[in-house]
Design a protein around this motif. Structure first.
Motif, PDB file in Angstrom:
ATOM      1  N   LYS A  16       0.825  -1.207   0.000  1.00 54.45           N
ATOM      2  CA  LYS A  16       0.000   0.000   0.000  1.00 54.45           C
ATOM      3  C   LYS A  16       0.860   1.258   0.000  1.00 54.45           C
ATOM      4  O   LYS A  16       1.809   1.361   0.783  1.00 54.45           O
ATOM      5  CB  LYS A  16      -0.903   0.005   1.242  1.00 54.45           C
ATOM      6  CG  LYS A  16      -1.819   1.217   1.345  1.00 54.45           C
ATOM      7  CD  LYS A  16      -2.633   1.206   2.621  1.00 54.45           C
ATOM      8  CE  LYS A  16      -1.830   1.557   3.853  1.00 54.45           C
ATOM      9  NZ  LYS A  16      -1.406   2.993   3.850  1.00 54.45           N
ATOM     10  N   PRO A  17       0.546   2.221  -0.862  1.00 50.45           N
ATOM     11  CA  PRO A  17       1.253   3.503  -0.789  1.00 50.45           C
ATOM     12  C   PRO A  17       1.084   4.132   0.586  1.00 50.45           C
ATOM     13  O   PRO A  17      -0.022   4.173   1.140  1.00 50.45           O
ATOM     14  CB  PRO A  17       0.560   4.351  -1.869  1.00 50.45           C
ATOM     15  CG  PRO A  17      -0.024   3.350  -2.821  1.00 50.45           C
ATOM     16  CD  PRO A  17      -0.421   2.184  -1.975  1.00 50.45           C
ATOM     17  N   ALA A  47      -7.120   2.842  -0.074  1.00 57.55           N
ATOM     18  CA  ALA A  47      -6.488   1.721  -0.775  1.00 57.55           C
ATOM     19  C   ALA A  47      -7.493   0.613  -1.081  1.00 57.55           C
ATOM     20  O   ALA A  47      -7.421  -0.026  -2.134  1.00 57.55           O
ATOM     21  CB  ALA A  47      -5.334   1.178   0.050  1.00 57.55           C
ATOM     22  N   ALA A  48      -8.431   0.385  -0.169  1.00 54.31           N
ATOM     23  CA  ALA A  48      -9.430  -0.665  -0.385  1.00 54.31           C
ATOM     24  C   ALA A  48     -10.358  -0.344  -1.546  1.00 54.31           C
ATOM     25  O   ALA A  48     -10.990  -1.236  -2.113  1.00 54.31           O
ATOM     26  CB  ALA A  48     -10.246  -0.880   0.889  1.00 54.31           C
ATOM     27  N   ALA A  49     -10.432   0.918  -1.922  1.00 54.77           N
ATOM     28  CA  ALA A  49     -11.328   1.339  -2.997  1.00 54.77           C
ATOM     29  C   ALA A  49     -10.722   1.170  -4.380  1.00 54.77           C
ATOM     30  O   ALA A  49     -11.372   1.462  -5.391  1.00 54.77           O
ATOM     31  CB  ALA A  49     -11.718   2.808  -2.796  1.00 54.77           C
ATOM     32  N   ALA A  52      -0.303   2.029  -7.847  1.00 55.96           N
ATOM     33  CA  ALA A  52       0.253   2.597  -6.621  1.00 55.96           C
ATOM     34  C   ALA A  52       1.147   3.791  -6.924  1.00 55.96           C
ATOM     35  O   ALA A  52       1.129   4.803  -6.207  1.00 55.96           O
ATOM     36  CB  ALA A  52       1.039   1.525  -5.857  1.00 55.96           C
ATOM     37  N   HIS A  53       1.943   3.702  -7.998  1.00 54.93           N
ATOM     38  CA  HIS A  53       2.798   4.823  -8.387  1.00 54.93           C
ATOM     39  C   HIS A  53       1.961   6.038  -8.760  1.00 54.93           C
ATOM     40  O   HIS A  53       2.275   7.171  -8.350  1.00 54.93           O
ATOM     41  CB  HIS A  53       3.688   4.417  -9.561  1.00 54.93           C
ATOM     42  CG  HIS A  53       4.441   5.558 -10.178  1.00 54.93           C
ATOM     43  ND1 HIS A  53       5.480   6.203  -9.535  1.00 54.93           N
ATOM     44  CD2 HIS A  53       4.279   6.193 -11.380  1.00 54.93           C
ATOM     45  CE1 HIS A  53       5.932   7.190 -10.304  1.00 54.93           C
ATOM     46  NE2 HIS A  53       5.223   7.197 -11.421  1.00 54.93           N
ATOM     47  N   LEU A  54       0.892   5.824  -9.511  1.00 54.52           N
ATOM     48  CA  LEU A  54       0.020   6.940  -9.897  1.00 54.52           C
ATOM     49  C   LEU A  54      -0.665   7.544  -8.676  1.00 54.52           C
ATOM     50  O   LEU A  54      -0.849   8.764  -8.603  1.00 54.52           O
ATOM     51  CB  LEU A  54      -1.023   6.476 -10.906  1.00 54.52           C
ATOM     52  CG  LEU A  54      -0.503   5.983 -12.257  1.00 54.52           C
ATOM     53  CD1 LEU A  54      -1.666   5.531 -13.138  1.00 54.52           C
ATOM     54  CD2 LEU A  54       0.307   7.062 -12.968  1.00 54.52           C
ATOM     55  N   LEU A  55      -1.026   6.706  -7.713  1.00 53.81           N
ATOM     56  CA  LEU A  55      -1.652   7.194  -6.489  1.00 53.81           C
ATOM     57  C   LEU A  55      -0.656   7.979  -5.639  1.00 53.81           C
ATOM     58  O   LEU A  55      -0.981   9.040  -5.099  1.00 53.81           O
ATOM     59  CB  LEU A  55      -2.212   6.010  -5.692  1.00 53.81           C
ATOM     60  CG  LEU A  55      -3.415   5.293  -6.319  1.00 53.81           C
ATOM     61  CD1 LEU A  55      -3.557   3.885  -5.750  1.00 53.81           C
ATOM     62  CD2 LEU A  55      -4.693   6.094  -6.097  1.00 53.81           C
TER      63      LEU A  55
END
Length: 325
Positions: free
Chosen positions: A116-117, A125-127, A284-287
């Motif tokens: 997780k980021p 993260a769950a979404a 994750a990188h984009l987030l």
């Protein structure tokens, strides 16, 4: 541990919160302490056996005993199987499982999880997984999106749609988002270049033509959707939350599309999400870099899952609905 199960098909009222023995991870699995989960149409389709096709995988007359509902999750790794090398106890992860996420703990394959980021809450993260995987793989793999294309997302304010709008912009497209009046500002804030209110305008009847059309709603015939495409445009059929076919559900539109694509100039493709760590790491990188963000309509406590599913079934949520544990 506590987990949500059901012993007959029906509305959210058939769900029961029960005590189960905590599962033990297989050699190629990890045990995750769930901190948050999110609800999807995938969940109420399993709950109601809507369409009937669902019964083939979970039980013809009633669900198999002991099944636990839920797919999307975020949590903390508690134990790892002896063959697992990429994750370790204490890692904060997000991703999905085929079933079982609506529980205090769940076993999962590392191949459908990612770290997780740090900047994301467990609820955020769950979404992500199911909706973002579907949007990404629909645009990139099924749609073959390229920079500069004109892309239309029909159903832009829901879980998949909010990610599709953002990812299409990341991938260099000019994006038109179709939604209801109250969601116009939302989709514009996510980067849509143009927003169409479907209550006032039929995008299939306009003059604008699109290189790629992602249909998440499934409430229009293929012929009308094709009218909105350029001569060599691509139609991507995602799931069809509005599908009313009792036997096949969204698969009926996908089958019609596969058949029609043999006889028309347009490319018609469908997407079935395939959760995997590589795509989760990309997301994750984009987030982490704030190029995309999860849109969360509201959060319910874990004990209020039936209410969360009823909210989802009303089809008015902006983005995702999450559960907190």
């Amino acid at each position: 541990m506590k987990a949500w199960t059901w012993d007959r098909y029906g509305p959210p009222d058939v769900l029961t919160l029960r005590e189960f023995d905590e599962p033990a991870p297989a050699p190629d699995e990890v045990l995750v302490r769930v901190r948050a989960a999110s609800v999807n149409p995938y969940d109420w389709r399993h709950l109601r056996a809507d369409p009937h096709l669902v019964r083939l995988s979970i039980g013809l007359r009633r669900p198999r005993p002991g099944l636990i509902l839920g797919a999307d999750l975020a949590g903390v790794v508690e134990r790892v199987g002896e063959n697992v090398t990429d994750l370790r106890p204490g890692d904060e992860v997000f991703g999905e499982v085929p079933l079982g996420a609506f529980a205090e703990t769940v076993t999962a394959s590392p191949d459908t999880l990612a770290v997780k980021p740090a900047a994301l809450t467990f609820e955020q993260a769950a979404a992500v997984s199911m909706a973002a995987h579907t949007a990404l793989q629909g645009l990139r793999d099924a749609g073959g999106i390229t920079p500069g294309q004109h892309v239309l997302v029909n159903g832009a304010s829901g879980g998949i749609g909010t990610f599709a709008v953002q990812l299409a912009k990341v991938l260099g497209a000019e994006v038109t988002a179709v939604c209801s009046t109250r969601n116009l500002d939302l989709v514009r804030s996510l980067g849509a270049d143009t927003a169409i209110d479907y209550t006032r305008e039929d995008f299939t009847a306009g003059k604008q033509r699109y290189d790629l059309l992602m249909d998440i709603v499934g409430n229009r015939p293929l012929a009308r959707l094709r009218r909105a495409l350029t001569p060599r445009g691509t139609l991507v059929i995602v799931g069809g939350i509005a599908s009313t076919d009792p036997l096949l559900g969204p698969a009926s539109q996908m089958l019609r599309g596969a058949l029609a694509s043999r006889f028309v100039s347009h490319r018609i493709a469908s997407v079935q999400w395939r959760p995997n760590t590589q795509d989760l790491n990309y997301l994750a990188h984009l987030l982490e870099t704030a190029r995309i963000t999860p849109v969360i309509d509201c959060a319910y406590p874990f004990t209020a899952l039936p209410e969360a599913l009823r909210h989802l079934e009303r089809r008015h949520a902006q983005g995702k609905i999450v559960l907190t544990l």
